[in-house]
Write a protein that holds these residues in place. Sequence first.
Motif, PDB file in Angstrom:
ATOM      1  N   ASP A 206       0.863  -1.227  -0.049  1.00 28.12           N
ATOM      2  CA  ASP A 206      -0.062   0.047   0.087  1.00 28.12           C
ATOM      3  C   ASP A 206       0.974   1.252   0.106  1.00 28.12           C
ATOM      4  O   ASP A 206       1.528   1.418   0.714  1.00 28.12           O
ATOM      5  N   LEU A 207       0.328   2.300  -0.631  1.00 26.09           N
ATOM      6  CA  LEU A 207       1.333   3.382  -0.784  1.00 26.09           C
ATOM      7  C   LEU A 207       1.215   4.237   0.255  1.00 26.09           C
ATOM      8  O   LEU A 207       2.555   4.890   0.682  1.00 26.09           O
ATOM      9  N   SER A 208       0.405   3.950   1.337  1.00 25.06           N
ATOM     10  CA  SER A 208       0.293   4.683   2.431  1.00 25.06           C
ATOM     11  C   SER A 208       1.454   4.094   3.274  1.00 25.06           C
ATOM     12  O   SER A 208       2.040   4.956   4.240  1.00 25.06           O
ATOM     13  N   GLU A 209       1.809   2.854   3.382  1.00 27.58           N
ATOM     14  CA  GLU A 209       2.853   2.264   4.062  1.00 27.58           C
ATOM     15  C   GLU A 209       3.993   2.768   3.672  1.00 27.58           C
ATOM     16  O   GLU A 209       5.069   3.214   4.596  1.00 27.58           O
ATOM     17  N   LEU A 210       4.361   3.182   2.320  1.00 28.87           N
ATOM     18  CA  LEU A 210       5.480   3.772   1.889  1.00 28.87           C
ATOM     19  C   LEU A 210       5.709   5.161   2.108  1.00 28.87           C
ATOM     20  O   LEU A 210       6.766   5.592   2.767  1.00 28.87           O
ATOM     21  N   PHE A 211       4.510   5.781   2.427  1.00 32.64           N
ATOM     22  CA  PHE A 211       4.742   7.237   2.792  1.00 32.64           C
ATOM     23  C   PHE A 211       5.030   7.205   4.351  1.00 32.64           C
ATOM     24  O   PHE A 211       5.827   8.111   4.731  1.00 32.64           O
ATOM     25  N   ALA A 212       4.584   6.382   5.090  1.00 31.74           N
ATOM     26  CA  ALA A 212       4.711   6.213   6.479  1.00 31.74           C
ATOM     27  C   ALA A 212       6.275   5.880   6.882  1.00 31.74           C
ATOM     28  O   ALA A 212       7.057   6.444   7.546  1.00 31.74           O
ATOM     29  N   LYS A 213       6.749   5.117   5.880  1.00 32.15           N
ATOM     30  CA  LYS A 213       7.911   4.471   5.883  1.00 32.15           C
ATOM     31  C   LYS A 213       9.086   5.893   5.639  1.00 32.15           C
ATOM     32  O   LYS A 213      10.216   6.203   6.431  1.00 32.15           O
ATOM     33  N   VAL A 214       8.685   6.588   4.853  1.00 26.44           N
ATOM     34  CA  VAL A 214       9.427   7.730   4.373  1.00 26.44           C
ATOM     35  C   VAL A 214       9.421   8.802   5.376  1.00 26.44           C
ATOM     36  O   VAL A 214      10.541   9.408   5.572  1.00 26.44           O
ATOM     37  N   ASN A 215       8.246   8.969   6.006  1.00 25.08           N
ATOM     38  CA  ASN A 215       8.312   9.976   6.855  1.00 25.08           C
ATOM     39  C   ASN A 215       9.068   9.697   8.183  1.00 25.08           C
ATOM     40  O   ASN A 215       9.506  10.378   9.160  1.00 25.08           O
ATOM     41  N   GLU A 216       9.387   8.446   8.430  1.00 27.78           N
ATOM     42  CA  GLU A 216      10.118   7.849   9.500  1.00 27.78           C
ATOM     43  C   GLU A 216      11.723   8.056   9.263  1.00 27.78           C
ATOM     44  O   GLU A 216      12.324   8.122  10.261  1.00 27.78           O
ATOM     45  N   LYS A 217      12.100   8.291   7.952  1.00 28.26           N
ATOM     46  CA  LYS A 217      13.433   8.637   7.686  1.00 28.26           C
ATOM     47  C   LYS A 217      14.016  10.076   8.076  1.00 28.26           C
ATOM     48  O   LYS A 217      13.048  11.131   8.096  1.00 28.26           O
ATOM     49  N   THR A 218      15.212  10.125   8.630  1.00 29.90           N
ATOM     50  CA  THR A 218      15.398  11.388   8.840  1.00 29.90           C
ATOM     51  C   THR A 218      16.679  11.907   8.022  1.00 29.90           C
ATOM     52  O   THR A 218      17.263  11.144   7.318  1.00 29.90           O
ATOM     53  N   ASN A 219      16.678  13.137   7.815  1.00 26.54           N
ATOM     54  CA  ASN A 219      17.715  13.689   7.051  1.00 26.54           C
ATOM     55  C   ASN A 219      19.274  13.379   7.158  1.00 26.54           C
ATOM     56  O   ASN A 219      20.074  13.292   6.422  1.00 26.54           O
ATOM     57  N   ASP A 220      19.430  13.159   8.549  1.00 28.53           N
ATOM     58  CA  ASP A 220      20.865  12.631   9.002  1.00 28.53           C
ATOM     59  C   ASP A 220      21.122  11.206   8.927  1.00 28.53           C
ATOM     60  O   ASP A 220      22.386  10.784   9.371  1.00 28.53           O
ATOM     61  N   ASP A 221      19.934  10.475   8.469  1.00 29.94           N
ATOM     62  CA  ASP A 221      20.484   8.950   8.472  1.00 29.94           C
ATOM     63  C   ASP A 221      21.552   8.645   7.432  1.00 29.94           C
ATOM     64  O   ASP A 221      21.387   9.136   6.336  1.00 29.94           O
ATOM     65  N   PRO A 222      22.403   8.152   7.940  1.00 27.97           N
ATOM     66  CA  PRO A 222      23.462   7.591   6.947  1.00 27.97           C
ATOM     67  C   PRO A 222      23.032   7.202   5.519  1.00 27.97           C
ATOM     68  O   PRO A 222      23.909   7.291   4.411  1.00 27.97           O
ATOM     69  N   VAL A 223      22.111   6.133   5.700  1.00 27.74           N
ATOM     70  CA  VAL A 223      21.644   5.578   4.332  1.00 27.74           C
ATOM     71  C   VAL A 223      20.961   6.495   3.284  1.00 27.74           C
ATOM     72  O   VAL A 223      21.141   6.582   2.283  1.00 27.74           O
ATOM     73  N   VAL A 224      20.257   7.463   4.025  1.00 24.77           N
ATOM     74  CA  VAL A 224      19.733   8.544   2.939  1.00 24.77           C
ATOM     75  C   VAL A 224      20.719   9.427   2.620  1.00 24.77           C
ATOM     76  O   VAL A 224      20.919   9.636   1.379  1.00 24.77           O
ATOM     77  N   LEU A 225      21.931   9.838   3.364  1.00 15.87           N
ATOM     78  CA  LEU A 225      22.876  10.632   2.807  1.00 15.87           C
ATOM     79  C   LEU A 225      23.453   9.889   1.833  1.00 15.87           C
ATOM     80  O   LEU A 225      23.912  10.538   0.650  1.00 15.87           O
ATOM     81  N   ALA A 226      23.787   8.603   1.964  1.00 17.34           N
ATOM     82  CA  ALA A 226      24.607   7.674   0.910  1.00 17.34           C
ATOM     83  C   ALA A 226      23.780   7.746  -0.391  1.00 17.34           C
ATOM     84  O   ALA A 226      24.257   7.746  -1.549  1.00 17.34           O
TER      85      ALA A 226
END
Length: 467
Positions: A206-226
């Motif tokens: 469900d797209l709502s689950e993807l949105f929720a997972k995206v909102n849980e990510k932080t800008n300083d998450d090393p995986v996001v920065l990579a």
Amino acid sequence: MAKKMTFALCFCNRGFMPGELIYGAREDMVKAVTAAGYDYIMMDAELTRYGGVETREEGRLYAKWLKEHEGQYDGVIFSMPIFADENGAITALQDAGVPILMQAYPDEIGKMDFQHRRDAYCGKFSVTDVFCQYNVPFTVMKPHVVHPLSDKFQENLRDFAAICRVVNGMKRFNLGCIGARTTAFKTVRFDEIAMQKHGINVESFDLSELFAKVNEKTNDDPVVLAKIERLKNYTDFSRVPESNMFTLAKVSVVIDEYIEEYHLDALALRCWNEMETYLRICPCVLLSELNDRGIVASCEIDMCSAITMRAMALASEGATTVLDWNNNYGDDENKVILFHCGPVAQSLMAGCGTVTEHKMFAKNDPGSGWGCNEGRIKPMPITISNCQTKDGKIIVYASEAKFTDDVIEPEFFGCGGVAEIDDLQNKLIKLAKGGFKHHTAICEGHYKAILEEAFTTYLGYEWVDID
């Protein structure tokens, strides 16, 4: 797709024929396969007379040997250096479970005496007849007889390897469906049960689950920065606002998590309009990057395009994309502009793309559509293909064409190219009458014959000839 192709080699024998010729065939075939860049496995010559298969007992011995090496070979090459015994051949290979290439040796003028005459030209029919009786699929190629050390057999090997990649990669794979079908797009309806009947397992999210997972990510998450660094190295992100850049990276990370957790081999994504409305991004460039990474990714929840994209990616060992049959090109009835907003794999583009705002969304909601990878598709030979699910069947077409270097004016947004397709108008009539969608998938190179052989001989798809 980087795995080295491996063939199991099998050789025939027949009592009254010159069996000594089999020894030379074993040496020839090893040289041919290794010269083409592939690997091989081969049963010891000492286990059967002259190292070939003739009797039912020898066939059982070879079948047992194949079973012991299951998973170590991608296809079987059945070599006929002389007239074959069909009983031993079918016993050996009826449970091979992979594509089988029938190769028969040519006779040579001046070597037609009893010690050298092969008669494999005739013997090949003896084998193929019995394989048809047993309903065991196999592949035959031109010419009818061919020497393993010839240039023509090198072409046969390359084509057979592509068939093996498609068949083995399509027999069973996981296809991700991220989001529900967009209400406005009935054209991309699909039958999940028909797909499962053909070994395609659909995992839905469900797209709502993807949105929720995206909102849980932080800008300083090393995986996001990579991920941001990877995307910036992939294409030109210089125009993208920082906040949208972070959101694109987070969506990409979440998609990667789905791929890893559910072992997805391909996916289709609901790309509008919720992502634009709520996340303020357009995920085109993320699909572009996935396709260049070897993960087939279709937009607009076009699951059928994802199927043919995967087959073409396996055949070509390159990137694929899905495009709209979008515009005529002036008065030329054999040319069409194939286009999409920006999910085209960059390896299929004429140069580095530029990530922009989606102009369709910007028209009514400025700032909502950052993520199109705009540019132009490079001149190249292409295969076009797509499929539909109907009455429990998967129905597929393919044809061949080329992208030209014809100019499309710079005001034309997204990523497009001018395709030249022989007899295009009649092909379009067949597609329209056949109920095919407004999309076609493409890859670089000509693979129609490869796809037709894989889909019809081994995979059980229904073929529609539009040429």
